[in-house]
Design a protein around this motif. Structure first.
Motif, PDB file in Angstrom:
ATOM      1  N   ARG A  93       0.829  -1.214   0.000  1.00  0.00           N
ATOM      2  CA  ARG A  93       0.000   0.000   0.000  1.00  0.00           C
ATOM      3  C   ARG A  93       0.855   1.253   0.000  1.00  0.00           C
ATOM      4  NH1 ARG A  93      -3.033   2.099   5.277  1.00  0.00           N
ATOM      5  NH2 ARG A  93      -0.943   2.993   5.504  1.00  0.00           N
ATOM      6  N   ASN A  94       1.849   1.289   0.881  1.00  0.00           N
ATOM      7  CA  ASN A  94       2.626   2.515   1.029  1.00  0.00           C
ATOM      8  C   ASN A  94       3.607   2.715  -0.113  1.00  0.00           C
ATOM      9  OD1 ASN A  94       1.170   2.903   3.324  1.00  0.00           O
ATOM     10  ND2 ASN A  94       2.816   2.413   4.745  1.00  0.00           N
ATOM     11  N   ARG A  95       4.051   1.637  -0.749  1.00  0.00           N
ATOM     12  CA  ARG A  95       4.882   1.823  -1.941  1.00  0.00           C
ATOM     13  C   ARG A  95       4.063   2.399  -3.092  1.00  0.00           C
ATOM     14  NH1 ARG A  95       8.895  -3.506  -2.037  1.00  0.00           N
ATOM     15  NH2 ARG A  95      10.349  -2.700  -0.470  1.00  0.00           N
ATOM     16  N   LEU A  96       2.825   1.973  -3.219  1.00  0.00           N
ATOM     17  CA  LEU A  96       1.962   2.564  -4.237  1.00  0.00           C
ATOM     18  C   LEU A  96       1.683   4.031  -3.923  1.00  0.00           C
ATOM     19  CD1 LEU A  96      -0.544  -0.408  -4.677  1.00  0.00           C
ATOM     20  CD2 LEU A  96       1.197   0.329  -6.317  1.00  0.00           C
ATOM     21  N   ILE A  97       1.447   4.337  -2.652  1.00  0.00           N
ATOM     22  CA  ILE A  97       1.243   5.736  -2.268  1.00  0.00           C
ATOM     23  C   ILE A  97       2.511   6.547  -2.544  1.00  0.00           C
ATOM     24  CG2 ILE A  97       0.843   7.282  -0.312  1.00  0.00           C
ATOM     25  CD1 ILE A  97      -0.931   5.069   0.899  1.00  0.00           C
ATOM     26  N   HIS A  98       3.669   5.974  -2.211  1.00  0.00           N
ATOM     27  CA  HIS A  98       4.931   6.669  -2.443  1.00  0.00           C
ATOM     28  C   HIS A  98       5.106   6.986  -3.930  1.00  0.00           C
ATOM     29  CE1 HIS A  98       9.314   6.962  -3.144  1.00  0.00           C
ATOM     30  NE2 HIS A  98       9.317   7.561  -1.984  1.00  0.00           N
ATOM     31  N   ALA A  99       4.803   6.027  -4.790  1.00  0.00           N
ATOM     32  CA  ALA A  99       4.916   6.268  -6.230  1.00  0.00           C
ATOM     33  C   ALA A  99       3.968   7.368  -6.675  1.00  0.00           C
ATOM     34  CB  ALA A  99       4.643   4.979  -6.994  1.00  0.00           C
ATOM     35  N   ALA A 100       2.755   7.370  -6.144  1.00  0.00           N
ATOM     36  CA  ALA A 100       1.789   8.398  -6.515  1.00  0.00           C
ATOM     37  C   ALA A 100       2.251   9.789  -6.105  1.00  0.00           C
ATOM     38  CB  ALA A 100       0.430   8.086  -5.884  1.00  0.00           C
ATOM     39  N   LEU A 101       2.885   9.890  -4.942  1.00  0.00           N
ATOM     40  CA  LEU A 101       3.288  11.197  -4.420  1.00  0.00           C
ATOM     41  C   LEU A 101       4.616  11.675  -4.975  1.00  0.00           C
ATOM     42  CD1 LEU A 101       2.278  10.825  -0.660  1.00  0.00           C
ATOM     43  CD2 LEU A 101       0.933  11.706  -2.570  1.00  0.00           C
ATOM     44  N   HIS A 102       5.539  10.743  -5.240  1.00  0.00           N
ATOM     45  CA  HIS A 102       6.893  11.154  -5.581  1.00  0.00           C
ATOM     46  C   HIS A 102       7.340  10.759  -6.985  1.00  0.00           C
ATOM     47  CE1 HIS A 102       7.601  12.470  -1.465  1.00  0.00           C
ATOM     48  NE2 HIS A 102       7.059  11.343  -1.045  1.00  0.00           N
ATOM     49  N   ASP A 103       6.729   9.747  -7.576  1.00  0.00           N
ATOM     50  CA  ASP A 103       7.108   9.308  -8.923  1.00  0.00           C
ATOM     51  C   ASP A 103       5.863   9.088  -9.775  1.00  0.00           C
ATOM     52  OD1 ASP A 103       9.989   9.091  -8.362  1.00  0.00           O
ATOM     53  OD2 ASP A 103       9.395   7.418  -7.070  1.00  0.00           O
ATOM     54  N   PRO A 104       4.977  10.070  -9.878  1.00  0.00           N
ATOM     55  CA  PRO A 104       3.724   9.829 -10.600  1.00  0.00           C
ATOM     56  C   PRO A 104       3.922   9.578 -12.090  1.00  0.00           C
ATOM     57  CG  PRO A 104       3.962  12.158 -10.052  1.00  0.00           C
ATOM     58  CD  PRO A 104       5.054  11.438  -9.321  1.00  0.00           C
ATOM     59  N   GLY A 105       5.059   9.995 -12.642  1.00  0.00           N
ATOM     60  CA  GLY A 105       5.318   9.741 -14.050  1.00  0.00           C
ATOM     61  C   GLY A 105       5.787   8.333 -14.342  1.00  0.00           C
ATOM     62  N   ASP A 106       6.154   7.587 -13.317  1.00  0.00           N
ATOM     63  CA  ASP A 106       6.649   6.215 -13.512  1.00  0.00           C
ATOM     64  C   ASP A 106       6.105   5.314 -12.412  1.00  0.00           C
ATOM     65  OD1 ASP A 106       8.077   4.064 -14.554  1.00  0.00           O
ATOM     66  OD2 ASP A 106       9.874   4.543 -13.387  1.00  0.00           O
ATOM     67  N   PRO A 107       4.790   5.166 -12.335  1.00  0.00           N
ATOM     68  CA  PRO A 107       4.232   4.316 -11.285  1.00  0.00           C
ATOM     69  C   PRO A 107       4.421   2.844 -11.631  1.00  0.00           C
ATOM     70  CG  PRO A 107       2.486   5.050 -12.723  1.00  0.00           C
ATOM     71  CD  PRO A 107       3.744   5.739 -13.196  1.00  0.00           C
ATOM     72  N   PRO A 108       4.254   1.948 -10.660  1.00  0.00           N
ATOM     73  CA  PRO A 108       4.290   0.521 -10.977  1.00  0.00           C
ATOM     74  C   PRO A 108       3.255   0.178 -12.047  1.00  0.00           C
ATOM     75  CG  PRO A 108       4.350   0.860  -8.614  1.00  0.00           C
ATOM     76  CD  PRO A 108       4.068   2.192  -9.220  1.00  0.00           C
ATOM     77  N   ARG A 109       3.657  -0.658 -12.980  1.00  0.00           N
ATOM     78  CA  ARG A 109       2.742  -1.089 -14.029  1.00  0.00           C
ATOM     79  C   ARG A 109       1.793  -2.159 -13.481  1.00  0.00           C
ATOM     80  NH1 ARG A 109       7.298  -3.217 -17.803  1.00  0.00           N
ATOM     81  NH2 ARG A 109       7.791  -4.030 -15.728  1.00  0.00           N
ATOM     82  N   ALA A 110       0.751  -2.419 -14.248  1.00  0.00           N
ATOM     83  CA  ALA A 110      -0.190  -3.468 -13.840  1.00  0.00           C
ATOM     84  C   ALA A 110       0.506  -4.815 -13.731  1.00  0.00           C
ATOM     85  CB  ALA A 110      -1.342  -3.536 -14.837  1.00  0.00           C
ATOM     86  N   LEU A 111       1.486  -5.074 -14.616  1.00  0.00           N
ATOM     87  CA  LEU A 111       2.217  -6.339 -14.545  1.00  0.00           C
ATOM     88  C   LEU A 111       3.084  -6.405 -13.287  1.00  0.00           C
ATOM     89  CD1 LEU A 111       3.279  -6.993 -18.252  1.00  0.00           C
ATOM     90  CD2 LEU A 111       1.558  -8.222 -16.901  1.00  0.00           C
ATOM     91  N   ASP A 112       3.628  -5.259 -12.851  1.00  0.00           N
ATOM     92  CA  ASP A 112       4.385  -5.234 -11.593  1.00  0.00           C
ATOM     93  C   ASP A 112       3.477  -5.641 -10.433  1.00  0.00           C
ATOM     94  OD1 ASP A 112       6.734  -4.252 -12.828  1.00  0.00           O
ATOM     95  OD2 ASP A 112       5.985  -2.195 -12.680  1.00  0.00           O
ATOM     96  N   VAL A 113       2.283  -5.073 -10.412  1.00  0.00           N
ATOM     97  CA  VAL A 113       1.337  -5.377  -9.339  1.00  0.00           C
ATOM     98  C   VAL A 113       0.898  -6.832  -9.413  1.00  0.00           C
ATOM     99  CG1 VAL A 113      -0.954  -4.840  -8.451  1.00  0.00           C
ATOM    100  CG2 VAL A 113       0.585  -2.988  -9.111  1.00  0.00           C
TER     101      VAL A 113
END
Length: 595
Positions: A393-413
């Protein structure tokens, strides 16, 4: 008109950059001082250290070498020197070792006693250390590394967060109070108790010290506890820095004085981290700062290095790349914290990374000096459980807040969901599915609920799907160790396919002892196995359950598709909603939550 020229100004006094330390009882002597002589090695004891003729005392150790590359990157500019206060005849030799090179002697001085100062040549490279060779009976009263530079004023507060670990906390608090007695720069200690009222009489006595402010509050996770201490520090006039420490570390209290010395001599504002040494193998590095990869993955510096050996110290002859340091020992400048703002209420796992990114953006990146450290229970010794929820959860939140241009892909999830689902770690799959659902639900829905309520839901999830704890692995099982490198996406895909097919004929007798990071679907193939960490501190039996695995497979595919469809909206929601959740007034409301 004429006035004094800059070159006429008096040179700054010599200031302690790093004081030499002896080994206190119970901590590994090999990390402090080494004493050798004609009859072999012996324990040097405490200061003043007595040497006989022919013996050599070496400061080529973790706590007493000088990390010149780190200092040149972060420390105050100015001449450097090694100083020693001696009684008796001997020779003091200054050494250096550059990366990949042999040790060289930079300077030496024959002494009959008194204080000797050996300047560090401007051309020196790598790690520095000193050796003292006794020509007759000799005593080393004290030693230090010094810089000719004016220190900045430091007024430091400490923040400790407690949750039902009274024994280690009492030891840490006692060390902190002793350090505060020796170093007046340590002005205040905030102790936030988020567990049961203290039962240990010694801990209650220490917490009643006038230098300690005890705060009892609801369990808001490590994030909520540490943020409470930050808000108290921000509201206290005169403080310059605030240092966070876990409640279950083993602390040499002199690390607090070393932190003060380094903070006073930093070239520019920095958050100062301390390395984590392995409490179970106390000469080994668990994490000496870390770089941060994609998806918020932490890449620890020098992990596994044995600091009692020359090979283990070798990495520190060069500057290690550090972007992050955990809150087991983390000092931050309060001016930078004011500019950065507080982290959102993440409860635990990822709050420290979020704040590190914010402090870096505010002009105070993290620096972790070699030789500043605490001991902590290593993460491998903790059998993973509901923390998987917070990790994802918090890694996804971190990506949204700090790396929104390169979030985890659906395949990563999808890989994060299928790996536990197809390797019989069904509770972890459930925790990760819940994490994904809460992330996609957005910050308004998540932060509208009390953190304790969310944590209770997480902790109670999937009780019937958890693996069976074992006291030991059955004898004779072959061992499947962690793969030496990362597994390719193609290999993951083949493993998922083979593991799915293998569910047609699952095997329920354990076939191997599998190290946790090797427990991939392509290795387990619908076969029961005993899982463990490499050190063998815990064991769990994972058995295949065909219907559960197929259900999780279908739900994981649907969840990853839903993630792909809703990701853009979720990223926007989190960037907006997290700002409101991390505001001081929002935190103030959380602090008022009933215990």
């Amino acid at each position: 008109m004429s006035g004094p020229r800059p070159e006429d100004a008096p040179a700054p006094a010599w200031t302690t950059a790093r004081e030499a330390l002896d080994a206190p009882p119970g901590l590994p002597p090999a990390l402090y001082l080494r004493l050798d002589g004609p009859d072999g090695a012996r324990a040097p004891g405490r200061f003043p250290v007595a040497l006989e003729a022919g013996e050599t005392l070496s400061l080529d150790t973790w706590f007493n070498h000088f990390p010149l590359p780190w200092w040149r990157a972060h420390g105050a500019p100015g001449p450097l020197a090694f100083e020693a206060a001696l009684e008796g005849p001997g020779t003091v030799v200054l050494h250096a070792r550059a990366p990949g090179a042999a040790a060289v002697a930079l300077a030496r001085s024959e002494v009959e006693g008194g204080t000797v100062r050996l300047p560090v040549p401007a051309a020196a490279q790598g790690r520095l250390w000193a050796e003292i060779r006794a020509a007759g009976p000799l005593r080393l009263r004290a030693a230090r590394w010094a810089v000719q530079a004016a220190p900045r004023p430091v007024r430091l507060s400490l923040g400790l967060v407690a949750h039902d670990r009274e024994g280690p906390l009492a030891e840490t608090l006692a060390e902190a109070l002793r350090a505060a007695q020796a170093r007046p720069e340590i002005a205040r200690i905030w102790l936030v108790n988020q567990g049961a009222p203290f039962a240990d009489p010694e801990l209650r006595r220490l917490a009643a010290d006038p230098r300690v402010s005890l705060i009892e509050q609801a369990n808001l996770g490590g994030c909520g506890g540490f943020v409470r201490t930050m808000t108290e520090a921000l509201a206290t006039p005169g403080l310059t820095h605030h240092l966070l420490m876990d409640d279950d570390i083993r602390l040499d209290g002199r690390m607090l004085g070393r932190a003060v010395d380094h903070l006073a001599l930093l070239r520019e504002p920095r958050a100062l981290g301390g390395a984590m040494l392995d409490l179970r193998a106390p000469t080994l590095v668990h994490e000496a700062g870390a770089a941060v990869g994609r998806f918020g993955v932490i890449r620890p510096a020098a992990q596994g290095a044995d600091l009692a050996t020359a090979e283990g110290l070798a990495p520190f002859a060069a500057l290690q790349p550090v972007e992050f340091n955990g809150w087991w020992f983390f000092a931050l400048p309060l001016d930078a914290l004011r500019a950065a703002g507080l982290p959102p209420p993440l409860f635990l796992r990822g709050d420290d990374l979020d704040l590190s990114r914010r402090l870096t953006a505010a002009g105070a990146p993290t620096a972790t000096p070699p030789g500043l450290s605490v001991w902590h229970e290593p993460f491998y010794a903790k059998a993973t459980s509901w923390q998987h929820y917070y990790d994802l959860r918090n890694r996804l939140i971190h990506a949204a807040l700090h790396d929104p241009g390169d979030p985890p892909r659906a395949l990563d999830v999808l890989e994060r969901l299928l790996t536990p689902a197809l390797s019989h770690d069904y509770a972890t799959a459930e925790w990760r599915l819940l994490a994904l659902r809460h992330f996609l639900g957005g910050p308004r829905a998540l932060f509208a609920r009390p953190p304790q309520e969310i944590h209770a839901e997480v902790a109670a999830l999937a009780p019937g799907l958890r693996p069976q704890p074992l006291d030991a692995a059955p004898e004779g099982l072959p061992v499947i160790a962690q793969p030496p490198g990362p597994v390719s996406a193609a290999a993951h895909a083949r493993g998922f396919a083979l593991a799915t097919l293998a569910l047609a004929a699952p095997r329920r007798e354990p076939f191997a002892l599998v190290h946790e990071k090797a427990a991939l679907p392509g290795a387990t193939l619908a076969r029961a196995h005993v899982r463990s960490d490499p050190a063998g501190t815990w064991f769990r039996l994972h058995a295949p359950r065909r219907r559960v695995a197929l259900s999780l497979l279908a739900r994981s595919l649907w969840a990853s598709l839903r993630y792909r469809l809703r990701l853009r909206r979720a990223l926007a929601d989190w960037r907006e909603g997290a700002e409101a959740a991390r505001a001081p007034e929002a935190w103030a409301r959380l602090f008022e939550s009933p215990r």
